[in-house]
Motif scaffolding. Structure first.
Motif, PDB file in Angstrom:
ATOM      1  N   TYR A  21     -21.365 -21.125  -5.259  1.00  0.00           N
ATOM      2  CA  TYR A  21     -20.367 -20.125  -4.874  1.00  0.00           C
ATOM      3  C   TYR A  21     -20.942 -19.102  -3.897  1.00  0.00           C
ATOM      4  O   TYR A  21     -20.250 -18.643  -2.982  1.00  0.00           O
ATOM      5  CB  TYR A  21     -19.823 -19.428  -6.119  1.00  0.00           C
ATOM      6  N   ILE A  22     -22.196 -18.742  -4.069  1.00  0.00           N
ATOM      7  CA  ILE A  22     -22.832 -17.833  -3.107  1.00  0.00           C
ATOM      8  C   ILE A  22     -22.870 -18.485  -1.731  1.00  0.00           C
ATOM      9  O   ILE A  22     -22.564 -17.848  -0.710  1.00  0.00           O
ATOM     10  CB  ILE A  22     -24.249 -17.464  -3.576  1.00  0.00           C
ATOM     11  N   LEU A  23     -23.238 -19.769  -1.691  1.00  0.00           N
ATOM     12  CA  LEU A  23     -23.240 -20.487  -0.416  1.00  0.00           C
ATOM     13  C   LEU A  23     -21.834 -20.564   0.169  1.00  0.00           C
ATOM     14  O   LEU A  23     -21.657 -20.524   1.391  1.00  0.00           O
ATOM     15  CB  LEU A  23     -23.797 -21.896  -0.611  1.00  0.00           C
ATOM     16  N   VAL A  24     -20.839 -20.686  -0.683  1.00  0.00           N
ATOM     17  CA  VAL A  24     -19.443 -20.755  -0.247  1.00  0.00           C
ATOM     18  C   VAL A  24     -19.009 -19.437   0.399  1.00  0.00           C
ATOM     19  O   VAL A  24     -18.293 -19.430   1.408  1.00  0.00           O
ATOM     20  CB  VAL A  24     -18.530 -21.092  -1.451  1.00  0.00           C
ATOM     21  N   CYS A  25     -19.448 -18.326  -0.154  1.00  0.00           N
ATOM     22  CA  CYS A  25     -18.981 -17.016   0.304  1.00  0.00           C
ATOM     23  C   CYS A  25     -19.615 -16.567   1.618  1.00  0.00           C
ATOM     24  O   CYS A  25     -18.964 -15.877   2.413  1.00  0.00           O
ATOM     25  CB  CYS A  25     -19.246 -15.963  -0.772  1.00  0.00           C
ATOM     26  N   LEU A  26     -20.851 -16.947   1.864  1.00  0.00           N
ATOM     27  CA  LEU A  26     -21.557 -16.453   3.048  1.00  0.00           C
ATOM     28  C   LEU A  26     -20.871 -16.809   4.364  1.00  0.00           C
ATOM     29  O   LEU A  26     -20.810 -15.970   5.275  1.00  0.00           O
ATOM     30  CB  LEU A  26     -23.003 -16.957   3.037  1.00  0.00           C
ATOM     31  N   PRO A  27     -20.344 -18.031   4.542  1.00  0.00           N
ATOM     32  CA  PRO A  27     -19.645 -18.313   5.805  1.00  0.00           C
ATOM     33  C   PRO A  27     -18.438 -17.419   6.057  1.00  0.00           C
ATOM     34  O   PRO A  27     -18.022 -17.251   7.206  1.00  0.00           O
ATOM     35  CB  PRO A  27     -19.220 -19.782   5.648  1.00  0.00           C
ATOM     36  N   SER A  28     -17.872 -16.827   5.006  1.00  0.00           N
ATOM     37  CA  SER A  28     -16.715 -15.947   5.189  1.00  0.00           C
ATOM     38  C   SER A  28     -17.083 -14.723   6.022  1.00  0.00           C
ATOM     39  O   SER A  28     -16.232 -14.171   6.727  1.00  0.00           O
ATOM     40  CB  SER A  28     -16.172 -15.504   3.829  1.00  0.00           C
ATOM     41  N   ILE A  29     -18.334 -14.299   5.947  1.00  0.00           N
ATOM     42  CA  ILE A  29     -18.782 -13.172   6.762  1.00  0.00           C
ATOM     43  C   ILE A  29     -18.700 -13.544   8.239  1.00  0.00           C
ATOM     44  O   ILE A  29     -18.222 -12.762   9.079  1.00  0.00           O
ATOM     45  CB  ILE A  29     -20.225 -12.776   6.384  1.00  0.00           C
ATOM     46  N   ILE A  30     -19.138 -14.754   8.575  1.00  0.00           N
ATOM     47  CA  ILE A  30     -19.104 -15.216   9.962  1.00  0.00           C
ATOM     48  C   ILE A  30     -17.670 -15.392  10.433  1.00  0.00           C
ATOM     49  O   ILE A  30     -17.318 -15.045  11.564  1.00  0.00           O
ATOM     50  CB  ILE A  30     -19.896 -16.526  10.097  1.00  0.00           C
ATOM     51  N   VAL A  31     -16.821 -15.923   9.568  1.00  0.00           N
ATOM     52  CA  VAL A  31     -15.408 -16.078   9.916  1.00  0.00           C
ATOM     53  C   VAL A  31     -14.788 -14.714  10.214  1.00  0.00           C
ATOM     54  O   VAL A  31     -14.005 -14.564  11.160  1.00  0.00           O
ATOM     55  CB  VAL A  31     -14.650 -16.787   8.777  1.00  0.00           C
TER      56      VAL A  31
END
Length: 556
Positions: A21-31
């Motif tokens: 889930y941590i890995l899932v959330c990090l790309p949201s910052i870039i988006v």
């Protein structure tokens, strides 16, 4: 044994799922970077016409002699506060001398820009101002058009080739297109690249979001579905910091694009969704991931349990099934309207914070910061007050805050406007952000199981339409004069939000109710009985029994 039953043994949100889930959330910052970066790429600084044959020309005045020269060349006008300001798009054909008024106004072809907020932007570099100012809104619209197409096409691709592969392809597309934006030499190339950025951003967020939802048990999906949006808000706050430190648009674009390269490591760090593998019949690869999950979660899983895993075969319906009765027709339209309005208000307030009075960067920072209490509000109240009351309250109160800006603009002294208007706009943003989270959960529960995926996909399309329209709402300020021009866009957002919020009262509450499974359940909801049958004429079967899948909409 179905995968949800297996999660009851493995743990609905154990250490392994937390890692994923941590890995899932990090790309949201870039988006989030690319979602709001048009504020810095396409910002329009204050400007005036260049003076002919005048060296070292700057926007700021340089003493009385300079002031007199500027007034001789550039027409002036009184603003609504009776202050003298330069016209931004016109210059005298013949400079005025003394009290002479023989010069005629003509549109200038070269401008001087104020560098207080931006050092340089794509809009100022190509002079997308005056009669070309609509081009800026067109460029912002193109990004959301890319999101619209990406959500449709990459959603299908994610179901075909998997969440992980779709995510990596999206990262590659996002990295290449966002970096190429920095070297865009003309408007049309810039728009094409921004379309690809939006297209890829949709695939990146959607594939990771769905992966995260598929890795947790049913009781944790509400929590997992809302917490990821905290990272969207974090991305907006970090984008403000980057914009404040890097005020040249090309370097800004490079800085926010580079972190996407780190996401390529997910090819080795990120597992495929075991739920997707099972539903595709790839049990052996799914078993490998499940064994790793059991080891990390410190539970034992037997080979017999693994061998008992099977795909769920569930009937699926078509979008037109939602319009086969008056009840479903009305409910579906109300859901569509709320998705569209929430998205329009959310992105409208996010992308136009620079139009508020006061410090530009402080206002933009606040638009990201206020999302944190908005999502916390949802986590605390959603299962206590119910979906209907919370959504209506968020939409109506947020809308009223936007409408009230007309009173601050018309009746509050100018020196106090920057505080009152900003506060009201931030309250409107809190309402929009919270409503976005609520309508996602509520509509997923209202759609019958057999049409939940297609219903959420259609809702996502309506949300994208709201994002496409939002840049043009603020252009309404150009068609009116006086003080009302600043308040008009907020009034449009506010009235739309209030009407949509009140309209949502037509929908039934879903808190604590058995969710509808069939079209007939949907017609009778919430007074239906738990059904074990699907449509009278069952459509083709698919291996997907999830309330949240790749076709579900997500906030970009």
């Amino acid at each position: 044994m179905h995968f949800d039953e297996l999660l009851g043994i493995l743990g609905e949100f154990g250490p392994y799922q937390k890692y994923v889930y941590i890995l899932v959330c990090l790309p949201s910052i870039i988006v989030a970077f690319h979602m709001v970066n048009s504020v810095f790429l396409l910002g329009i600084p204050k400007h005036r016409c260049k003076l002919p044959n005048y060296p070292n020309d700057t926007y700021l005045t340089q003493g009385p002699a300079h002031d007199d020269l500027v007034r001789a060349y550039i027409p002036t006008e009184l603003d609504v506060d009776n202050e003298l300001v330069y016209k931004e798009c016109f210059i005298f054909s013949v400079p005025l001398s003394g009290n002479a008024t023989t010069g005629t106004e003509q549109q200038c072809s070269a401008w001087v820009y104020d560098k207080t907020v931006y050092e340089n932007t794509f809009a100022s570099e190509l002079n997308l101002i005056c009669d070309k100012q609509i081009w800026v809104s067109n460029a912002k619209m193109v990004y959301f058009a890319g999101v619209f197409v990406g959500a449709l096409l990459l959603g299908v691709l994610s179901d075909k080739i998997g969440r992980k592969k779709t995510m990596i392809l999206s990262v590659l597309g996002l990295l290449a297109s966002s970096l190429a934006v920095s070297w865009a030499a003309d408007f049309y190339l810039f728009c094409v690249l921004r379309f690809v950025v939006g297209f890829s951003s949709a695939g990146l967020f959607m594939s990771t979001f769905v992966h995260g939802m598929e890795m947790v048990g049913p009781s944790k999906r509400l929590w997992a579905g809302i917490v990821i949006h905290y990272f969207i808000a974090l991305g907006m706050v970090l984008q403000c910091l980057v914009g404040y430190l890097i005020r040249e648009w090309k370097y800004n674009a490079i800085i926010v694009s580079a972190p996407a390269a780190l996401m390529l490591s997910y090819w080795w760090l990120f597992p495929e969704s075991p739920r997707w593998l099972i539903n595709r019949g790839n049990l052996e690869d799914a078993k490998v991931i499940i064994r790793k999950m059991a080891i990390r979660n410190k539970v034992e899983i037997t080979e017999k349990q693994l061998d008992s895993l099977e795909c769920d075969e569930t009937a699926t319906g078509q979008l037109w099934h939602l319009f086969t009765s008056r009840v479903l027709f009305v409910r579906t339209l109300v859901i569509f309207v709320n998705w569209c309005v929430v998205s329009m208000v959310y992105y409208g307030l996010s992308l136009n914070s620079g139009n508020l009075a006061g410090d530009f960067y402080l206002n933009f920072f606040l638009t990201g910061l206020v999302e944190f209490p908005a999502y916390t509000l949802c986590l605390v109240l959603l299962d206590r007050t119910g979906r209907k009351k919370l959504l209506c309250a968020c939409m109506v109160l947020g809308g009223l805050a936007c409408i009230c800006t007309i009173f601050t603009v018309l009746y509050v002294e100018k020196r106090h406007q920057m505080y009152t208007t900003v506060i009201l706009a931030m309250l409107g943003k809190i309402g929009a952000a919270a409503a976005y989270a609520v309508i996602y959960v509520w509509s997923a529960e209202l759609y019958p199981t057999v049409v939940r995926n297609v219903g959420m996909g259609a809702s996502s399309s309506c949300a994208r339409i709201g994002g496409i329209v939002s840049p043009y709402i603020f252009d309404l300020s150009t068609i009116v004069d006086g003080r009302f021009e600043q308040a008009l866009p907020f009034v449009v957002f506010g009235v739309s939000s209030v009407l949509a919020g009140l309209l949502s009262l037509i929908l039934p509450e879903t808190l604590g109710a058995n969710l509808p499974e069939t079209i007939e359940d949907g017609k009778n909801f919430p007074h239906h009985k738990k059904s074990t049958k699907y449509l009278e004429k069952e459509p083709s079967f698919t291996c997907n029994n999830e309330a949240f899948t790749a076709e579900d909409s997500t906030k970009l």
